[in-house]
Design a protein around this motif. Sequence first.
Motif, PDB file in Angstrom:
ATOM      1  N   SER A  32      -9.946   3.541  -9.913  1.00 46.06           N
ATOM      2  CA  SER A  32     -10.755   4.530 -10.105  1.00 46.06           C
ATOM      3  C   SER A  32      -9.891   5.880  -9.628  1.00 46.06           C
ATOM      4  CB  SER A  32     -11.642   4.493  -8.815  1.00 46.06           C
ATOM      5  OG  SER A  32     -10.983   4.291  -7.639  1.00 46.06           O
ATOM      6  N   ASN A  33      -9.032   5.952  -8.940  1.00 44.15           N
ATOM      7  CA  ASN A  33      -8.074   7.244  -8.660  1.00 44.15           C
ATOM      8  C   ASN A  33      -7.192   7.598 -10.043  1.00 44.15           C
ATOM      9  OD1 ASN A  33      -8.768   8.274  -6.168  1.00 44.15           O
ATOM     10  ND2 ASN A  33      -7.582   6.727  -5.143  1.00 44.15           N
ATOM     11  N   LYS A  34      -6.780   6.542 -10.625  1.00 48.01           N
ATOM     12  CA  LYS A  34      -6.086   6.700 -11.943  1.00 48.01           C
ATOM     13  C   LYS A  34      -6.966   7.159 -12.971  1.00 48.01           C
ATOM     14  CE  LYS A  34      -2.833   3.991 -14.964  1.00 48.01           C
ATOM     15  NZ  LYS A  34      -2.041   2.835 -15.302  1.00 48.01           N
ATOM     16  N   GLN A  35      -8.031   6.650 -13.053  1.00 43.92           N
ATOM     17  CA  GLN A  35      -9.116   7.042 -14.241  1.00 43.92           C
ATOM     18  C   GLN A  35      -9.337   8.432 -14.062  1.00 43.92           C
ATOM     19  OE1 GLN A  35     -12.465   4.571 -13.995  1.00 43.92           O
ATOM     20  NE2 GLN A  35     -11.314   2.889 -15.196  1.00 43.92           N
ATOM     21  N   LYS A  36      -9.436   8.883 -12.673  1.00 45.31           N
ATOM     22  CA  LYS A  36      -9.954  10.281 -12.336  1.00 45.31           C
ATOM     23  C   LYS A  36      -8.689  11.234 -12.890  1.00 45.31           C
ATOM     24  CE  LYS A  36      -9.844  11.738  -8.082  1.00 45.31           C
ATOM     25  NZ  LYS A  36     -10.194  11.724  -6.809  1.00 45.31           N
ATOM     26  N   HIS A  37      -7.594  10.948 -12.393  1.00 42.62           N
ATOM     27  CA  HIS A  37      -6.552  11.718 -12.802  1.00 42.62           C
ATOM     28  C   HIS A  37      -6.096  11.891 -14.249  1.00 42.62           C
ATOM     29  CE1 HIS A  37      -2.527  13.411 -11.852  1.00 42.62           C
ATOM     30  NE2 HIS A  37      -1.918  13.001 -12.656  1.00 42.62           N
ATOM     31  N   ILE A  38      -6.157  10.608 -14.931  1.00 43.46           N
ATOM     32  CA  ILE A  38      -5.812  10.541 -16.370  1.00 43.46           C
ATOM     33  C   ILE A  38      -7.064  11.630 -16.934  1.00 43.46           C
ATOM     34  CG2 ILE A  38      -5.937   9.355 -18.401  1.00 43.46           C
ATOM     35  CD1 ILE A  38      -4.664   7.024 -16.980  1.00 43.46           C
ATOM     36  N   TYR A  69       1.042  -1.088  -0.014  1.00 45.66           N
ATOM     37  CA  TYR A  69      -0.066  -0.025   0.080  1.00 45.66           C
ATOM     38  C   TYR A  69       0.933   1.190   0.075  1.00 45.66           C
ATOM     39  CZ  TYR A  69      -3.627   3.367   1.617  1.00 45.66           C
ATOM     40  OH  TYR A  69      -4.615   4.260   1.658  1.00 45.66           O
ATOM     41  N   VAL A  70       1.837   1.192   0.886  1.00 44.78           N
ATOM     42  CA  VAL A  70       2.697   2.357   0.973  1.00 44.78           C
ATOM     43  C   VAL A  70       3.534   2.581  -0.469  1.00 44.78           C
ATOM     44  CG1 VAL A  70       4.651   3.591   2.177  1.00 44.78           C
ATOM     45  CG2 VAL A  70       2.801   2.360   3.534  1.00 44.78           C
ATOM     46  N   MET A  71       4.155   1.459  -0.638  1.00 43.76           N
ATOM     47  CA  MET A  71       4.928   1.450  -2.080  1.00 43.76           C
ATOM     48  C   MET A  71       4.025   1.897  -3.256  1.00 43.76           C
ATOM     49  SD  MET A  71       6.868  -2.132  -1.888  1.00 43.76           S
ATOM     50  CE  MET A  71       7.563  -2.064  -3.514  1.00 43.76           C
ATOM     51  N   ASP A  72       2.880   1.754  -3.121  1.00 45.01           N
ATOM     52  CA  ASP A  72       1.849   2.182  -4.337  1.00 45.01           C
ATOM     53  C   ASP A  72       1.696   3.608  -4.288  1.00 45.01           C
ATOM     54  OD1 ASP A  72      -0.436   1.609  -6.238  1.00 45.01           O
ATOM     55  OD2 ASP A  72      -1.183   2.755  -4.614  1.00 45.01           O
ATOM     56  N   TYR A  73       1.403   4.164  -2.927  1.00 47.37           N
ATOM     57  CA  TYR A  73       1.487   5.489  -2.724  1.00 47.37           C
ATOM     58  C   TYR A  73       2.578   6.331  -3.174  1.00 47.37           C
ATOM     59  CZ  TYR A  73       1.099  10.038  -0.123  1.00 47.37           C
ATOM     60  OH  TYR A  73       1.140  11.046   0.533  1.00 47.37           O
ATOM     61  N   PHE A  74       3.808   5.766  -3.157  1.00 46.24           N
ATOM     62  CA  PHE A  74       5.048   6.813  -3.615  1.00 46.24           C
ATOM     63  C   PHE A  74       5.022   6.501  -5.148  1.00 46.24           C
ATOM     64  CE2 PHE A  74       6.116   6.705   1.105  1.00 46.24           C
ATOM     65  CZ  PHE A  74       6.230   8.017   1.111  1.00 46.24           C
ATOM     66  N   TRP A  75       4.971   5.439  -5.699  1.00 49.91           N
ATOM     67  CA  TRP A  75       4.923   4.908  -7.096  1.00 49.91           C
ATOM     68  C   TRP A  75       4.133   5.973  -7.627  1.00 49.91           C
ATOM     69  CZ3 TRP A  75       8.416   2.457  -9.683  1.00 49.91           C
ATOM     70  CH2 TRP A  75       8.015   2.085 -11.262  1.00 49.91           C
ATOM     71  N   TYR A  76       2.775   5.840  -7.366  1.00 50.06           N
ATOM     72  CA  TYR A  76       1.630   6.966  -7.887  1.00 50.06           C
ATOM     73  C   TYR A  76       1.576   8.146  -7.406  1.00 50.06           C
ATOM     74  CZ  TYR A  76       0.498   2.636 -10.656  1.00 50.06           C
ATOM     75  OH  TYR A  76       0.563   1.622 -11.505  1.00 50.06           O
ATOM     76  N   GLU A  77       2.510   8.721  -6.672  1.00 53.07           N
ATOM     77  CA  GLU A  77       2.540   9.772  -5.961  1.00 53.07           C
ATOM     78  C   GLU A  77       1.967  11.089  -6.767  1.00 53.07           C
ATOM     79  OE1 GLU A  77       5.195  12.317  -2.710  1.00 53.07           O
ATOM     80  OE2 GLU A  77       6.373  11.084  -4.358  1.00 53.07           O
ATOM     81  N   GLU A  78       1.932  10.972  -8.103  1.00 57.94           N
ATOM     82  CA  GLU A  78       1.607  12.474  -8.975  1.00 57.94           C
ATOM     83  C   GLU A  78       0.022  12.317  -8.787  1.00 57.94           C
ATOM     84  OE1 GLU A  78       1.113  13.131 -13.706  1.00 57.94           O
ATOM     85  OE2 GLU A  78       2.295  11.653 -13.040  1.00 57.94           O
ATOM     86  N   TYR A  79      -0.488  10.967  -8.771  1.00 59.43           N
ATOM     87  CA  TYR A  79      -2.093  11.038  -8.467  1.00 59.43           C
ATOM     88  C   TYR A  79      -2.601  11.659  -7.250  1.00 59.43           C
ATOM     89  CZ  TYR A  79      -1.614   7.513 -12.255  1.00 59.43           C
ATOM     90  OH  TYR A  79      -1.201   6.808 -13.486  1.00 59.43           O
ATOM     91  N   MET A  80      -1.754  11.973  -6.198  1.00 59.26           N
ATOM     92  CA  MET A  80      -2.272  12.555  -5.003  1.00 59.26           C
ATOM     93  C   MET A  80      -2.683  14.154  -5.364  1.00 59.26           C
ATOM     94  SD  MET A  80      -2.564  10.796  -2.318  1.00 59.26           S
ATOM     95  CE  MET A  80      -2.417  12.276  -1.476  1.00 59.26           C
ATOM     96  N   THR A  81      -2.214  14.465  -6.445  1.00 63.64           N
ATOM     97  CA  THR A  81      -2.533  16.002  -6.808  1.00 63.64           C
ATOM     98  C   THR A  81      -3.907  16.113  -7.234  1.00 63.64           C
ATOM     99  OG1 THR A  81      -1.568  15.630  -9.022  1.00 63.64           O
ATOM    100  CG2 THR A  81      -0.026  16.569  -7.528  1.00 63.64           C
ATOM    101  N   SER A  82      -4.518  15.212  -7.489  1.00 65.97           N
ATOM    102  CA  SER A  82      -6.035  15.241  -7.911  1.00 65.97           C
ATOM    103  C   SER A  82      -7.094  14.675  -6.734  1.00 65.97           C
ATOM    104  CB  SER A  82      -6.334  14.468  -9.379  1.00 65.97           C
ATOM    105  OG  SER A  82      -5.859  12.983  -9.139  1.00 65.97           O
ATOM    106  N   THR A  83      -6.381  14.367  -5.765  1.00 57.43           N
ATOM    107  CA  THR A  83      -7.211  13.851  -4.578  1.00 57.43           C
ATOM    108  C   THR A  83      -7.782  15.015  -3.531  1.00 57.43           C
ATOM    109  OG1 THR A  83      -5.258  13.637  -3.043  1.00 57.43           O
ATOM    110  CG2 THR A  83      -5.960  11.821  -4.338  1.00 57.43           C
ATOM    111  N   TRP A  84      -8.898  14.464  -2.940  1.00 60.23           N
ATOM    112  CA  TRP A  84      -9.467  15.489  -2.203  1.00 60.23           C
ATOM    113  C   TRP A  84      -8.514  16.205  -1.241  1.00 60.23           C
ATOM    114  CZ3 TRP A  84     -14.322  17.655  -1.298  1.00 60.23           C
ATOM    115  CH2 TRP A  84     -14.643  18.250  -0.007  1.00 60.23           C
TER     116      TRP A  84
END
Length: 254
Positions: free
Chosen positions: A110-116, A36-51
Amino acid sequence: MIGWVIINLSVAAKAFQLKDSLSLSMILYQIFCLLYVMDYFWYEEYMTSTWDIIAENLGFMLVFGDLVWIPFTFSIQGWWLLTHKPDLTKAAAILDVLIFIIGYRVFRGSNKQKHIFKKDPTARIWGEPPKVIGGKLLASGYWGISRHCNYLGDLLLAFSFSLPCGASSFVPYFYPMYLLLLLLWRERRDEAKCREKYKEDWELPASRVFEEFSSLWALFSRLWGSNLDNSQWRLKCACKCCLLSILGSRCPMT
């Protein structure tokens, strides 16, 4: 997140020191959290479109949450497993792995689709052009199924962290229960903000969800049966409202 991993690894080292091995429950918990944590840092860019980034202001809640709350409360399952040894069967372990995989697929997908979509509104989703409502609201992929599939995926992941601890205590389930309350509160805030921003367009996804849900509910009703007493009818209505809330649609009064 790094503090969470450090505490978990410390707990695992202590467990190995005490017992010269790690239990299946501890192994599953450690692997799930690490992934879970490794995924968080791998897809850290996607955090920019989260709440958290878009709507939450930098202040006590985020600072305290990231530096104190996450590492010291999300690791409760590990602390609990140090002094308890639940009897985790192979079937239960396999089920827990499936819950983790499903939760991860829904959460990350779902988060990836929203970010893309926010970066490129024309990008294909599940191999098809995206369906858009009002020029801004994505209604394809996971977001064509529910308004908050990412919340559902996150909750499944949270429960997969706690399920290796068994059902003898509520203590290891602090994290998923806290997350459930947090996401319910966040969903209400998100709902109000989006309704104000998108006006009548915001109601259209809910009606789409309800239409898709209605056919499934009709099948469920036939399986349930039509000759219901008052208490059974209330239970049926409660189930319907809960399901619609999860899917992101309003519960009808009829």
